[in-house]
Write an enzyme that holds these catalytic residues in place. Structure first.
Site, PDB file in Angstrom:
ATOM      1  N   LYS A 174       0.851  -1.189   0.000  1.00  0.00           N
ATOM      2  CA  LYS A 174       0.000   0.000   0.000  1.00  0.00           C
ATOM      3  C   LYS A 174       0.887   1.239   0.000  1.00  0.00           C
ATOM      4  CE  LYS A 174      -4.002   0.203   0.585  1.00  0.00           C
ATOM      5  NZ  LYS A 174      -5.118   0.233  -0.398  1.00  0.00           N
ATOM      6  N   HIS A 304     -11.466  -7.600  -4.313  1.00  0.00           N
ATOM      7  CA  HIS A 304     -11.070  -6.499  -3.444  1.00  0.00           C
ATOM      8  C   HIS A 304     -11.427  -6.838  -2.003  1.00  0.00           C
ATOM      9  CE1 HIS A 304     -11.895  -2.460  -1.505  1.00  0.00           C
ATOM     10  NE2 HIS A 304     -10.622  -2.402  -1.817  1.00  0.00           N
TER      11      HIS A 304
END
Length: 402
Positions: A174, A304
């Site tokens: 991330k 997701h």
């Protein structure tokens, strides 16, 4: 059999250490746990995004499903479907999709329990009930001596810890937290430290970059053999412009989250991989439609994940296993979360999770854990998830220079 009552309970589950992303910080996750009661004594469970406002929407939506036969599930789903909305309606429409997704999940759990079948068998069966995951690595604030990752070496060390503990052979980093070249150094450190032991290396800056920065940074990252970059910039147009000038595949779970957005994304060749979310799209039935569309247009399909608990994780596992067109490993925050509301929380082994074999979702609600995490929610509220006193929500340092 009829649905006769519903209970919606907001809960809060902490992260081991606060996770950083482009819009702030995630110290934990707020979810609403749903219990649907039938006149036959079967209780179906589901979960969805949000806290008190979601629970309130569920109560307001009782006429949509109370008194319904659970096997008439498509009728219930249609009542929650939202296709065309004005900008003023967007927030409410999104919340209704989340509510519909959670209700549908609980109804499917009822159906599976009534038929004494795990959901993946009702959704078409599975070639394999082992679901592989990649590690999900974040920059983190320190908490109680845990976390504090802020450098490329920290990121590589964190991934190594997760590999040793859970057996992962891939990683999603991330980004969108530090200037791009610092995050490029982290990608480099991961590849150079672990080499081909990382089968899949993906990167997600959560739309923090401009088109120009996306092109420049992704082309620098190409040498490290990325599986894909997820949402480097915002909007379908921005993604299409980046796609023209990079060779690394692009994935999205932000630029394309509704059916009307798929056609322009295909026409503009904006994406290579669509990451379907059971909540963003309004539930499993809608997500299956997305899978069919991706197959039709030869778009890669991935799942997701956004901090779901054990109930939502179980639903995702059943969906992944019963959807053969999914072409990428799952990723999940689950290994960072401290606590759950199910009786037997999942534990990653050999880099993945097994689909539960019990009827319905195959997981059971733990009432004591539910009460505990509801108390945490009442203490913390909804405003803690993305508020960051150090990095304001929606703000990334030096953004004009990127």
């Amino acid at each position: 059999m009829k649905i006769v009552d519903v209970k919606a309970t907001p809960v809060y589950v902490e992260m081991e250490a606060p996770l950083l992303w482009s819009m702030g910080v995630e110290p934990g996750t707020t979810r609403t746990v749903i219990q649907l009661y039938t006149d036959d004594g079967i209780v179906g469970i589901g979960e969805t995004y949000g806290g008190a406002s979601t629970a309130r929407r569920i109560e307001e939506s009782r006429p949509f499903f109370i008194g319904m036969d659970p096997f008439e599930i498509q009728t219930v789903i249609q009542r929650f479907e939202v296709f065309r909305v004005t900008s003023e309606q967007m927030a409410r429409a999104a919340e209704m999709k989340y509510v519909g997704a959670g209700i549908e999940m609980a109804i499917w759990d009822i159906i599976g329990k009534a038929l004494n079948k795990p959901l993946y068998k009702l959704w078409g069966g599975a070639g394999d009930t082992f679901v592989p995951f990649v590690a999900y690595v974040f920059y983190r604030y320190e908490k109680n001596g845990i976390g504090g990752e802020s450098t490329a070496q920290d990121i590589a060390r964190r991934y190594g810890e997760l590999v040793e503990k859970y057996g992962f052979d891939g990683v999603k980093l991330k980004g969108g937290v530090f200037p791009p070249d610092e995050e490029l150094a982290a990608v480099k450190a991961l590849r150079e430290t672990f080499g081909d032991q990382i089968k899949f290396l993906r990167f997600d800056p959560n739309q923090a970059w401009t088109v120009e920065t996306s092109v420049r940074s992704i082309n620098k990252m190409e040498q490290y053999d990325l599986e894909y970059v997820e949402d480097p910039t915002w909007d379908i147009q921005g993604m299409a412009l980046v796609r023209e000038d990079v060779h690394v595949p692009l994935a999205t779970n932000q630029a394309v989250i509704s059916f009307p957005q798929i056609a322009p994304a295909v026409r503009m060749r904006a994406i290579d991989v669509l990451m379907v979310d059971l909540y963003f799209w309004g539930g499993v039935s809608q997500a299956k439609k997305v899978a069919a569309i991706c197959e039709t247009f030869n778009i890669g399909l991935a799942m997701h994940s956004d901090r779901e608990l054990g109930i939502g994780t179980a639903a995702g596992l059943h969906f992944w296993a019963s959807t053969p067109t999914i072409s990428h490993y799952y990723d999940s925050h689950y290994h960072d979360q401290v606590g759950d509301v199910i009786t037997e929380p999942f534990v990653f082994r050999d880099g993945g999770l097994r689909v539960p074999e019990g009827p319905g979702l195959g997981v059971e609600l733990d009432e004591e854990r539910l009460k505990y995490h509801h108390r945490l929610y009442e203490e913390r509220g909804d405003d803690v998830e993305f508020f960051d006193p150090v990095r304001r929500p929606g703000w990334t340092p030096h953004l004009p220079l990127w």
